[in-house]
Design a protein around this motif. Structure first.
Motif, PDB file in Angstrom:
ATOM      1  N   ARG A  87       0.833  -1.205   0.000  1.00 28.70           N
ATOM      2  CA  ARG A  87       0.000   0.000   0.000  1.00 28.70           C
ATOM      3  C   ARG A  87       0.865   1.251   0.000  1.00 28.70           C
ATOM      4  NH1 ARG A  87      -2.846  -3.140   3.842  1.00 28.70           N
ATOM      5  NH2 ARG A  87      -1.970  -1.931   5.570  1.00 28.70           N
ATOM      6  N   ARG A  88       2.013   1.195   0.663  1.00 34.91           N
ATOM      7  CA  ARG A  88       2.901   2.344   0.768  1.00 34.91           C
ATOM      8  C   ARG A  88       3.587   2.632  -0.567  1.00 34.91           C
ATOM      9  NH1 ARG A  88       5.904   4.443   5.245  1.00 34.91           N
ATOM     10  NH2 ARG A  88       5.415   2.615   6.502  1.00 34.91           N
ATOM     11  N   ILE A  89       4.081   1.589  -1.215  1.00 34.76           N
ATOM     12  CA  ILE A  89       4.813   1.724  -2.479  1.00 34.76           C
ATOM     13  C   ILE A  89       4.040   0.937  -3.534  1.00 34.76           C
ATOM     14  CG2 ILE A  89       7.033   1.379  -3.644  1.00 34.76           C
ATOM     15  CD1 ILE A  89       8.262   1.268  -0.750  1.00 34.76           C
ATOM     16  N   LYS A  90       3.109   1.599  -4.189  1.00 31.23           N
ATOM     17  CA  LYS A  90       2.108   0.917  -5.002  1.00 31.23           C
ATOM     18  C   LYS A  90       2.672   0.226  -6.239  1.00 31.23           C
ATOM     19  CE  LYS A  90      -1.646   3.869  -3.388  1.00 31.23           C
ATOM     20  NZ  LYS A  90      -2.065   2.860  -2.406  1.00 31.23           N
ATOM     21  N   ASP A  91       3.786   0.721  -6.774  1.00 31.13           N
ATOM     22  CA  ASP A  91       4.345   0.069  -7.955  1.00 31.13           C
ATOM     23  C   ASP A  91       5.471  -0.906  -7.599  1.00 31.13           C
ATOM     24  OD1 ASP A  91       6.058   2.024  -7.108  1.00 31.13           O
ATOM     25  OD2 ASP A  91       6.531   2.797  -9.101  1.00 31.13           O
ATOM     26  N   GLY A  92       5.640  -1.193  -6.295  1.00 30.96           N
ATOM     27  CA  GLY A  92       6.649  -2.158  -5.868  1.00 30.96           C
ATOM     28  C   GLY A  92       6.133  -3.576  -5.971  1.00 30.96           C
ATOM     29  N   LYS A  93       7.059  -4.505  -5.989  1.00 25.73           N
ATOM     30  CA  LYS A  93       6.725  -5.936  -6.065  1.00 25.73           C
ATOM     31  C   LYS A  93       7.145  -6.576  -4.754  1.00 25.73           C
ATOM     32  CE  LYS A  93       7.356  -6.094 -11.097  1.00 25.73           C
ATOM     33  NZ  LYS A  93       7.524  -4.635 -11.257  1.00 25.73           N
ATOM     34  N   PHE A  94       6.193  -6.696  -3.824  1.00 28.70           N
ATOM     35  CA  PHE A  94       6.474  -7.189  -2.484  1.00 28.70           C
ATOM     36  C   PHE A  94       5.864  -8.567  -2.276  1.00 28.70           C
ATOM     37  CE2 PHE A  94       6.633  -2.580  -2.193  1.00 28.70           C
ATOM     38  CZ  PHE A  94       7.830  -2.387  -1.512  1.00 28.70           C
ATOM     39  N   LEU A  95       6.616  -9.428  -1.611  1.00 26.95           N
ATOM     40  CA  LEU A  95       6.084 -10.760  -1.345  1.00 26.95           C
ATOM     41  C   LEU A  95       6.587 -11.298  -0.015  1.00 26.95           C
ATOM     42  CD1 LEU A  95       8.500 -13.040  -1.953  1.00 26.95           C
ATOM     43  CD2 LEU A  95       7.982 -12.446  -4.292  1.00 26.95           C
ATOM     44  N   VAL A  96       5.819 -12.238   0.522  1.00 26.53           N
ATOM     45  CA  VAL A  96       6.189 -12.931   1.747  1.00 26.53           C
ATOM     46  C   VAL A  96       7.104 -14.084   1.365  1.00 26.53           C
ATOM     47  CG1 VAL A  96       5.345 -14.260   3.721  1.00 26.53           C
ATOM     48  CG2 VAL A  96       4.000 -12.331   2.830  1.00 26.53           C
ATOM     49  N   GLY A  97       8.273 -14.150   1.980  1.00 25.69           N
ATOM     50  CA  GLY A  97       9.200 -15.203   1.616  1.00 25.69           C
ATOM     51  C   GLY A  97      10.377 -15.316   2.557  1.00 25.69           C
ATOM     52  N   ASP A  98      11.216 -16.296   2.271  1.00 26.88           N
ATOM     53  CA  ASP A  98      12.345 -16.665   3.101  1.00 26.88           C
ATOM     54  C   ASP A  98      13.640 -16.129   2.485  1.00 26.88           C
ATOM     55  OD1 ASP A  98      14.277 -17.890   4.606  1.00 26.88           O
ATOM     56  OD2 ASP A  98      13.544 -19.936   4.290  1.00 26.88           O
ATOM     57  N   ALA A  99      14.359 -15.310   3.233  1.00 25.21           N
ATOM     58  CA  ALA A  99      15.597 -14.722   2.723  1.00 25.21           C
ATOM     59  C   ALA A  99      16.702 -15.750   2.524  1.00 25.21           C
ATOM     60  CB  ALA A  99      16.082 -13.633   3.685  1.00 25.21           C
ATOM     61  N   GLU A 100      16.569 -16.905   3.162  1.00 29.92           N
ATOM     62  CA  GLU A 100      17.567 -17.952   2.995  1.00 29.92           C
ATOM     63  C   GLU A 100      17.344 -18.758   1.716  1.00 29.92           C
ATOM     64  OE1 GLU A 100      17.796 -20.302   6.534  1.00 29.92           O
ATOM     65  OE2 GLU A 100      18.191 -18.579   7.828  1.00 29.92           O
ATOM     66  N   ASN A 101      16.255 -18.479   1.034  1.00 28.45           N
ATOM     67  CA  ASN A 101      15.950 -19.158  -0.228  1.00 28.45           C
ATOM     68  C   ASN A 101      15.190 -18.186  -1.128  1.00 28.45           C
ATOM     69  OD1 ASN A 101      15.708 -21.190  -2.166  1.00 28.45           O
ATOM     70  ND2 ASN A 101      13.838 -22.002  -1.255  1.00 28.45           N
ATOM     71  N   LEU A 102      15.878 -17.160  -1.606  1.00 30.69           N
ATOM     72  CA  LEU A 102      15.223 -16.089  -2.365  1.00 30.69           C
ATOM     73  C   LEU A 102      14.619 -16.617  -3.676  1.00 30.69           C
ATOM     74  CD1 LEU A 102      17.839 -13.210  -1.934  1.00 30.69           C
ATOM     75  CD2 LEU A 102      15.621 -13.418  -0.796  1.00 30.69           C
ATOM     76  N   PRO A 103      13.375 -16.261  -3.950  1.00 29.02           N
ATOM     77  CA  PRO A 103      12.689 -16.774  -5.133  1.00 29.02           C
ATOM     78  C   PRO A 103      12.938 -15.945  -6.393  1.00 29.02           C
ATOM     79  CG  PRO A 103      11.153 -15.493  -3.845  1.00 29.02           C
ATOM     80  CD  PRO A 103      12.470 -15.479  -3.094  1.00 29.02           C
TER      81      PRO A 103
END
Length: 209
Positions: A87-103
């Motif tokens: 909502r803050r950065i509307k053109d960003g691509k944000f996702l829930v994920g694990d930093a130890e296994n970046l998708p």
């Protein structure tokens, strides 16, 4: 990332940092100093950037303001924080994920940022390895961690007596040159090291050769 880590970080409100900065003088000093120190090592990025452990996107905004990237990506464990970041950065691509296994694909990003996050993960070397993998050759990564000096430990102890939301979540310590050595071991070259906030925090600027 362990289930325990998921649960701990989901207990942190998605507007935690916004409220802290607006309602507490110490927090305002701490975070604004972080933002200034970070800004001093940032440079324009002609391409994609990734903010690892972006939470609600507050620090991501500061990174964007200085780097002016073409695309913005962010990843975090917290579902609620990622929703707020979107909502803050509307053109960003944000996702829930694990930093130890970046998708993300190898050599995908032109800049990678990991701000006060490595101290919270079980395997920081794996996170750094993933950062190195997804970053393009010749591009920069910025990492910020607490130094765990005596002053930081003292402040952290008393802070958690009153504000226990982050209690027990610092599972790593980066004393001395531990971060620099770990970064070099996974293939980065250290370009710059800067301590600030009375030596309690450290920024390390890396490059993928």
């Amino acid at each position: 990332m362990s289930k325990k880590s998921d649960e701990i970080h989901e207990n942190v409100a998605p507007d935690h940092y916004d409220r802290a900065i607006s309602g507490n003088l110490w927090q305002r000093f701490w975070h604004n100093t972080r933002f200034r120190a970070l800004s001093n090592v940032l440079e324009p990025v002609d391409g994609r950037i990734l903010d690892i452990g972006c939470h609600s996107g507050l620090c991501t905004e500061k990174i964007i303001a200085k780097t002016n990237p073409l695309e913005v990506y962010g990843i975090d464990l917290s579902v609620k924080a990622i929703e707020r970041a979107g909502r803050r950065i509307k053109d960003g691509k944000f996702l829930v994920g694990d930093a130890e296994n970046l998708p993300y694909q190898q050599n995908f990003f032109d800049g990678v940022f990991c701000i006060e996050m490595l101290e919270h993960v079980d395997h920081p070397d794996q996170v750094l390895s993933q950062m190195q993998r997804v970053l393009k050759k010749g591009k920069h990564a910025i990492v910020m961690v607490p130094t765990d000096n005596l002053l930081f430990k003292t402040v952290w102890f008393f802070w958690n007596l009153r504000h226990p939301v982050w209690k027990h979540v610092h599972v790593q310590s980066f004393k001395g040159k531990a971060l620099e050595k770990m970064s070099e071991k996974v293939g980065f070259k250290v370009l710059k090291v800067k301590k600030f906030n009375f030596g309690m925090l450290k920024i390390v600027k890396l490059i993928k050769p």
